[in-house]
Enzyme design. Structure first.
Site, short mmCIF file in Angstrom:
data_model
loop_
_atom_site.label_atom_id
_atom_site.label_comp_id
_atom_site.label_asym_id
_atom_site.label_seq_id
_atom_site.Cartn_x
_atom_site.Cartn_y
_atom_site.Cartn_z
N GLU A 167 38.86 23.55 1.41
CA GLU A 167 39.74 23.84 2.53
C GLU A 167 41.22 23.57 2.26
O GLU A 167 41.82 22.66 2.89
CB GLU A 167 39.28 23.06 3.78
CG GLU A 167 37.88 23.38 4.23
CD GLU A 167 37.53 22.75 5.58
OE1 GLU A 167 38.34 21.97 6.10
OE2 GLU A 167 36.45 23.06 6.12
N GLU A 355 29.76 24.78 4.78
CA GLU A 355 29.73 23.81 5.88
C GLU A 355 29.52 24.58 7.18
O GLU A 355 30.12 25.63 7.40
CB GLU A 355 31.05 23.03 6.02
CG GLU A 355 31.30 22.02 4.93
CD GLU A 355 32.60 21.25 5.11
OE1 GLU A 355 33.09 21.12 6.26
OE2 GLU A 355 33.13 20.80 4.09
C1 FCB Z 1 35.74 20.18 7.67
C2 FCB Z 1 35.81 19.19 6.52
C3 FCB Z 1 34.74 18.16 6.53
C4 FCB Z 1 34.43 17.67 7.94
C5 FCB Z 1 34.20 18.83 8.86
C6 FCB Z 1 33.84 18.43 10.27
O1 FCB Z 1 37.00 20.72 7.91
O2 FCB Z 1 35.74 19.89 5.29
O3 FCB Z 1 35.10 17.12 5.67
O4 FCB Z 1 35.44 16.84 8.37
O5 FCB Z 1 35.35 19.63 8.90
#
Ligand code: FCB
Length: 453
Positions: A167, A355
């Site tokens: 990210e 994620e």
């Molecule tokens: C993302 C991050 C991760 C976590 C989630 C909820 O942006 O990569 O580390 O904090 O959000």
């Protein structure tokens, strides 16, 4: 789900974590402090003054955590490597004890048949590099590829899946523009420079990977967070605001990587703060990738809003929607849309959801040994259906990683937001698999046939 749909046999079902969020023992065995160590130890910057000093104590409990993953039936585990454990000053001297930790972790995963997926940078920059300007210093591309090369050499024989940076948008936006995340700067002129150097570091690490023996067995990609933007109305102003928001959030990193140029809107958004970057930089930034990782949590409905500098786009709350505890709208349909958009815009590269998950108001302690989290079960089910829908429409989705394996240190929110499919009692470090963990375990074991129960 159409009767004929099947997740591919080799679909990678996993869970994700990040070093500073779970490991604890941040200075153990010769590790250098990170910017998150400094940030969380600065009064007032995290909720309740929480730090990652202990977190989930995973640094010391990794063996039982890997056993827990095996118990859940996970096929893959996405973790990050803490740069400062490996190279305490950021460049130069190598700390072999830090390498040994990740080497033991990888061996423990492989012994249980769990595929390791290693991220080189999940936000915990060595503090010594921050002292030299961190992501604002052009030398960071070289420092990062030097560290990456060490890891390719140490684990490349066993790790088949690598990510350069997690990210980049959050690193620049949270770390340099709005200051909610380490290193906590608030500077319009710094954010574009940080973004550009993140991309240069990414490109340099991909080049180093291709030149290393790790490339014989492994693949490398980038992980971006994507948040589809929907216009609040069809007015020209809202439409333009939505396009700017989309450029800033979703195209700022992918256009350079796939097309070798920034979106035109970047200059409009940043004005005089957007510098002329050396044209040659794009050659290294636009390296072919083996896969793209997408972190998806929510969408946003955008309207023109002059108060919201520099993008001048604000989010409009949706009265009829469910929101998570982090204030994110639950909107699975945008996951389908974003997967289709990536394929259409950037080509048919293998994709992973690296994620996806939610913080909800879970019971703080187990009741009769159980943590029931029906909202998270529904969130996962609906997003898995949304991913499946994209696959039915031809998207090459190769895996899904739930965020997160464990409740953990949620950055400036400290321990107040719980994303885990496994509950962590921070007093005793006891782990309890939540209903969502049981649900996800079933999904993994049936290769997705049980997503709807
Ligand atoms: C993302 C991050 C991760 C976590 C989630 C909820 O942006 O990569 O580390 O904090 O959000």
């Amino acid at each position: 789900m159409s009767d004929s749909f099947r997740f591919p046999d080799d679909f990678l079902w996993g869970a994700a974590t990040a070093a500073y969020q779970i490991e604890g023992s941040p200075l153990a065995d010769g590790a250098g402090p990170s910017i998150w160590h400094r940030f969380s130890h600065t009064p007032g910057l995290t909720e309740n003054g929480d730090t990652g000093d202990i977190a989930c104590d995973h640094y010391r409990r990794y063996e039982s955590d890997v056993a827990l993953m095996a118990n859940l039936g996970l096929k893959a585990y996405r973790f990050s490597i803490s740069w400062g454990r490996i190279v305490p000053e950021g460049f130069g001297r190598i700390n072999t004890k830090g390498i040994d930790f990740y080497s033991r972790l990888v061996d423990a995963l492989l012994a249980r048949g769990i595929t390791p997926n290693a991220t080189l940078y999940h936000w915990d920059l060595p503090a010594a590099l921050d002292d030299r300007g961190g992501w604002l210093n052009r030398d960071i591309a070289g420092w990062f590829s030097e560290y990456a090369t060490i890891m390719f050499g140490a684990l490349g024989d066993r790790v088949p899946m690598w990510t350069t940076i997690n990210e980049p948008w959050v690193v620049s936006d949270g770390g340099y523009l709005y200051g909610k995340l380490a290193p906590g700067h608030r500077n319009l002129f710094e954010a574009p420079i940080a973004s550009h150097n993140l991309l240069r570091a990414h490109g340099a690490a991909v080049e180093a990977f291709r030149a290393s023996r790790a490339a014989e067995k492994g693949r490398i990609g980038l992980v971006v967070n994507l948040e589809p933007k929907y216009p609040a109305s069809d007015s020209a102003e809202d439409t333009a605001a939505t396009t700017r928001a989309d450029a800033y959030w979703n195209r700022q990193y992918l256009d350079p990587v796939f097309f070798g140029r920034y979106p035109d809107e970047m200059r409009e958004i940043f004005g005089e703060a957007w510098p002329d970057f050396p044209a040659d930089d794009m050659k290294s930034i636009a390296q072919p990738l083996d896969f793209l990782g997408i972190n998806y949590y929510t969408r946003s409905v955008s309207q023109h809003d002059v108060e919201m500098t520099p993008v001048q786009a604000g989010g409009v709350p949706q009265i009829e929607s469910v929101y998570t505890e982090t204030g994110w709208e639950v909107y699975p349909a945008a996951l389908t849309r974003v997967l289709l958009w990536v394929k259409e815009r950037y080509g048919d590269i293998p994709l992973y959801i690296t994620e996806n998950g939610a913080a909800f108001y879970d019971p703080l302690v187990p009741v009769d040994g159980r943590i029931d989290d029906p909202l998270r079960v529904a969130y996962l089910r609906d997003h898995l259906n949304a991913a499946r829908e994209a696959m039915e429409q031809g998207v090459r989705l190769c895996g899904y990683f739930v965020w997160s394996l464990l409740d953990n240190f949620e950055w400036s929110h400290g321990y107040s937001r719980r994303f885990g499919i496994v509950h962590v009692n921070y007093d005793t470090q006891e782990r309890t698999i939540k209903s969502s963990g049981q649900y996800y375990s079933g999904v993994v074991r049936t290769n997705g046939t049980s997503i709807n129960g």
